[in-house]
Design a protein around this motif. Sequence first.
Motif, PDB file in Angstrom:
ATOM      1  N   SER A  93       2.606   6.463  -7.072  1.00 58.99           N
ATOM      2  CA  SER A  93       1.508   6.942  -7.917  1.00 58.99           C
ATOM      3  C   SER A  93       1.152   8.399  -7.671  1.00 58.99           C
ATOM      4  N   THR A  94       1.669   8.996  -6.619  1.00 58.24           N
ATOM      5  CA  THR A  94       1.300  10.370  -6.294  1.00 58.24           C
ATOM      6  C   THR A  94       2.404  11.364  -6.633  1.00 58.24           C
ATOM      7  N   GLY A 144       0.807  -1.209   0.000  1.00 60.20           N
ATOM      8  CA  GLY A 144       0.000   0.000   0.000  1.00 60.20           C
ATOM      9  C   GLY A 144       0.845   1.265   0.000  1.00 60.20           C
ATOM     10  N   THR A 145       1.869   1.298   0.852  1.00 60.93           N
ATOM     11  CA  THR A 145       2.734   2.483   0.942  1.00 60.93           C
ATOM     12  C   THR A 145       3.490   2.706  -0.359  1.00 60.93           C
ATOM     13  N   ASN A 146       4.015   1.619  -0.919  1.00 65.79           N
ATOM     14  CA  ASN A 146       4.817   1.733  -2.131  1.00 65.79           C
ATOM     15  C   ASN A 146       3.984   2.203  -3.322  1.00 65.79           C
ATOM     16  N   ILE A 147       2.802   1.633  -3.501  1.00 68.05           N
ATOM     17  CA  ILE A 147       1.946   2.022  -4.623  1.00 68.05           C
ATOM     18  C   ILE A 147       1.505   3.474  -4.473  1.00 68.05           C
ATOM     19  N   TRP A 148       1.146   3.861  -3.249  1.00 73.01           N
ATOM     20  CA  TRP A 148       0.706   5.241  -3.034  1.00 73.01           C
ATOM     21  C   TRP A 148       1.830   6.236  -3.323  1.00 73.01           C
ATOM     22  N   THR A 149       3.025   5.931  -2.830  1.00 71.26           N
ATOM     23  CA  THR A 149       4.157   6.834  -3.023  1.00 71.26           C
ATOM     24  C   THR A 149       4.514   6.972  -4.499  1.00 71.26           C
ATOM     25  N   ALA A 205       3.437   1.576 -11.183  1.00 72.57           N
ATOM     26  CA  ALA A 205       3.220   1.133  -9.809  1.00 72.57           C
ATOM     27  C   ALA A 205       3.825  -0.256  -9.586  1.00 72.57           C
TER      28      ALA A 205
END
Length: 434
Positions: A56-57, A49-54, A290
């Motif tokens: 992708s933003t 979750g942290t990796n995808i969010w970081t 991602a």
Amino acid sequence: MSASFMSLILLLVLFGSLAIGLWISIALFVTGLVGVVLFSSAPIADVLGTNIWTSSTEWSLAALPLFIWMGEILFRSRMSKDLFTGLAPWMRSVPGGLGHVGILASGIFAAVSGSSAATCATVAKVAVPELKARGYDERLVLGTVAGSATLGLLIPPSIIMIVYGVAAEQSIARLFIAGVLPGLVVIALYMSYVALQSLTGRAKTPPKDPPTTLLQKFQASRRLLPVVLLIAGVVGSIYLGLASPTDSAAVGVVLALAMSWWFGDLTWQSFKEGLIAATLSSSMIAFILAGSAFLTLAMGYSGLPATIAGWITGMQLSTYTFLAVLTVFFIIMGCFLDGISIVVLTTAVLLPAVQAAGIDTIWFGVYLVLVVEMGQLTPPVGLNLFVLQGMTGRDIVFISKAAFPFFAMLILAAAIFTVFPDIVMVLPHMMYGS
């Protein structure tokens, strides 16, 4: 468990996933999950979750869907056809005649689309029927369009340069300006080849059209004005410091919509089609990015980047030998993966070795984009080949043979930029300093 053995496991999982037909993005996530499970005790859900969010933003990524949308708008407007009619009068007296129009049109459209496939489809739609009807050699016409469409990756604003800039944490504006002169050199090489084929009689060219006056040429060139204004609005806003690359993408979309509406090409149907096509392409790229970020994390746990960097550095290759090995490696990768996937898969792994070899990361970004362009012309995954196959009905073998000379021109260009790196770096140094 040694780093080399752990790395081998990840590579086997990745290529095994691709071999059974999984989407590239899914294969990246699967490989990343295996890496985190085997090589780390970190909680998978939190890491994922942290990796995808970081990843992708990242604000720079906002330019991607906007530039893709701008290309889709132009693809559905009369401005794509105006490129041909505006350039044709100037090329009639040049050896090769209108065979050069596809090259120049691709170069201009690349400057406002950023996509190789969009450039190929747009120019092919206009130039191929026109040139075949006039009696130009079909193989040369198809090869010209396939080869010159790769300029969509090199000439700014380039989608793949944005991807590299984000992955390598490099200035996207510097990458954009660094791609200008190399793009012009590639155009010159392509045009030289077409002229040589015409002069030696190896390619059939029809008799020259009646000469036109200078006034008639300028009158025809008025059709280029909307595209020139669009380029000036997008690229000029970046280099004049009025907008960031992301902001300029929004400027480009607004200008493209306004011009399409002005010419009467913007309908509710074309608006929806362009927006949906841009959304699909952008989602695919975002998903790949991602997945790549997650795989990069797993690679870090395995020690693969440090292993490869240490292995290459330990070989003590000269810079030229190192780049020659990388060129062969990227050509092989291009036979099986698309350009964006190659960039996101290899950047994090190879960048430490590139920096250890003393190679400028901005120069390497342009070099990487250039060799990735070659993959657009190599079967079985050459995207430009499939675009032309779908639009012309010709088999992939015929189109591949037609595109091969332009593939060779890209190899020559890579050699030129390696021997004379200032071609790439002079503009970034002039505008931004060392």
